[in-house]
Design an enzyme around this catalytic site. Structure first.
Site, PDB file in Angstrom:
ATOM      1  CD  GLN A  25     -19.887 -29.292  22.036  1.00 59.42           C
ATOM      2  OE1 GLN A  25     -18.966 -29.416  22.845  1.00 59.42           O
ATOM      3  NE2 GLN A  25     -20.225 -28.110  21.542  1.00 59.42           N
ATOM      4  CB  SER A  41     -15.784 -27.553  15.329  1.00 59.33           C
ATOM      5  OG  SER A  41     -15.424 -26.208  15.500  1.00 59.33           O
ATOM      6  CG  HIS A  92     -14.293 -22.954  17.736  1.00 60.89           C
ATOM      7  ND1 HIS A  92     -15.113 -22.495  18.737  1.00 60.89           N
ATOM      8  CD2 HIS A  92     -15.114 -23.319  16.727  1.00 60.89           C
ATOM      9  CE1 HIS A  92     -16.379 -22.575  18.356  1.00 60.89           C
ATOM     10  NE2 HIS A  92     -16.404 -23.067  17.141  1.00 60.89           N
ATOM     11  CB  THR A 146      -7.498 -20.228  -1.221  1.00 61.92           C
ATOM     12  OG1 THR A 146      -7.461 -19.822  -2.585  1.00 61.92           O
ATOM     13  CG2 THR A 146      -6.088 -20.408  -0.693  1.00 61.92           C
ATOM     14  CB  CYS A 196     -29.544 -18.631  20.261  1.00 57.94           C
ATOM     15  SG  CYS A 196     -30.366 -17.038  20.502  1.00 57.94           S
TER      16      CYS A 196
END
Length: 388
Positions: free
Chosen positions: A185, A205, A207, A244, A330
């Site tokens: 975050q 991350s 995204h 890969t 969640c």
């Protein structure tokens, strides 16, 4: 961010909209064939994309490019780091326990690859910050031959509250333990430096910063010190993660990383958030903003009004084409009492009403005003009646 339906998207901490530049990088990479492990021209081109991305990802967190390991996302990165066996100069280095803060992401709070009986919870204060003195006591009570892994997130996804990472880094180094940081975050929203924190590993991350979904990274600290791989079988990522590489995803990730470090953009988003909170408290004076009095991410607000159900409020927001989240949503999509807020000592009845708004790169003043307009109607409809 808006669409033809005037959708107001304010759930960036769940997933940020894909940046146009990242989409272009994805498209360009998808057009070209090539496996980065191949030695022909197409393979070398894919390898070049990945190595260039390694530098951009390292710059995002003040890390070392050669120590960036690309993964399928931050959950994989976290579980990779949370291993009871690391390698130090190629030799096994055994960790007996893992200490995780009580407010961690589910991929961390379960202890990763540690057995359940070897997972201990670090308490947090009423603002949701790790109690460093309590952590010191926990570490000093260990046996002489015990070495543990301490895992603490940089910023909480629900409240935005920042953790005392430097203090924890100094403590773990002083007492000879390992420190992992889940920076999902914080990376791209606030400046963060692996070197200043002194952590052994960090997960991020794509995204969450406007890159594509399905790609993340585990960045290791200095020296030949790393967890044993979670995925084995091939020599990709210098034998640290088999499979890969997702060249297109990594290309989009790198572009998002490079674009998410603008201090002026961070300040703009923070001003929008502060304006929103000021108006929110004018509309609903009894609203409680969690973590309001401690350092937080500039894009995040988590609030609740006693007697107003988050689940019902979210349904109403959706009817107004406003996308926000519950602090406790969640993977099943159900709303319950947030484990983060409960760990902070928030009563369960109030925790069940937590609503999270998170802004980002495409958020503008109109988005905030549409949220406030929707909240005004929802609050008037749902606010508890005064007794007596």
């Amino acid at each position: 961010m808006t669409t033809n339906r005037e959708l107001t998207y304010l759930d960036y901490n769940a997933s940020a909209p894909l940046r146009e530049e990242s989409l272009l990088a994805l498209q360009e990479a998808y057009k070209a064939a090539g496996n980065a492990s191949s030695i022909h021209a197409s393979g070398r081109r894919a390898r070049s994309i990945i190595e260039d991305a390694r530098h951009k990802i390292a710059e995002l967190v003040d890390g070392i490019p050669a120590n960036v390991i690309f993964t399928s996302g931050a959950s994989e990165a976290n579980v990779t780091a949370l291993s009871p066996t690391w390698l130090k100069n190629g030799e096994p280095y055994i960790l007996t326990q893992v200490f995780v803060s009580a407010i961690e992401h589910p991929s961390v709070i379960g202890g990763g690859r540690f057995a359940p009986q070897n997972v201990q919870s670090i308490p947090v204060d009423e603002a949701g910050r790790v109690m460093v003195d309590e952590l010191r006591v926990m570490l000093e009570q260990l046996g002489k031959d015990e070495t543990v892994l301490v895992s603490v997130m940089a910023a909480n996804s629900e409240t935005g509250v920042l953790q005392p990472l430097r203090e924890i880094g100094v403590l773990t180094e002083e007492l000879g333990h390992i420190f992992h940081v889940d920076a999902v975050q914080m990376a791209g929203k606030e400046p963060i430096s692996m070197a200043m924190i002194g952590c052994n590993s960090m997960s991020i991350s794509s995204h969450k910063i406007g890159g594509p979904q399905g790609v993340g990274a585990l960045i290791l600290g200095k020296g030949d010190f790393r967890p044993i791989p979670l995925l084995t079988g091939g020599g990709q990522e210098s034998w640290r993660r088999a499979g890969t590489e997702n060249t297109a995803g990594i290309a989009g990730f790198a572009v998002a990383a490079a674009q998410s470090t603008d201090p002026a953009e961070h300040a703009r988003i923070s001003r929008l958030r502060d304006h929103m909170e000021e108006r929110l408290k004018q509309i609903s004076p009894e609203a409680i903003i969690f973590g309001e009095d401690v350092p937080r991410l500039g894009n995040t607000t988590c609030f609740a009004v006693e007697g107003i159900s988050a689940e019902t409020a979210l349904i109403n927001f959706d009817l107004f084409d406003v996308a926000v989240s519950s602090g406790s949503a969640c993977s099943s999509g159900k709303v319950g009492a947030s484990h983060v807020l409960l760990a902070m000592g928030v009563p369960e009845s109030l925790a069940r009403g937590a609503i999270r708004i998170s802004l980002g790169w495409a958020t503008n003043n109109d988005d905030v005003e549409r949220f406030l307009s929707a909240w005004t109607k929802i609050y008037k409809r749902m606010k508890p009646t005064q007794k007596g």
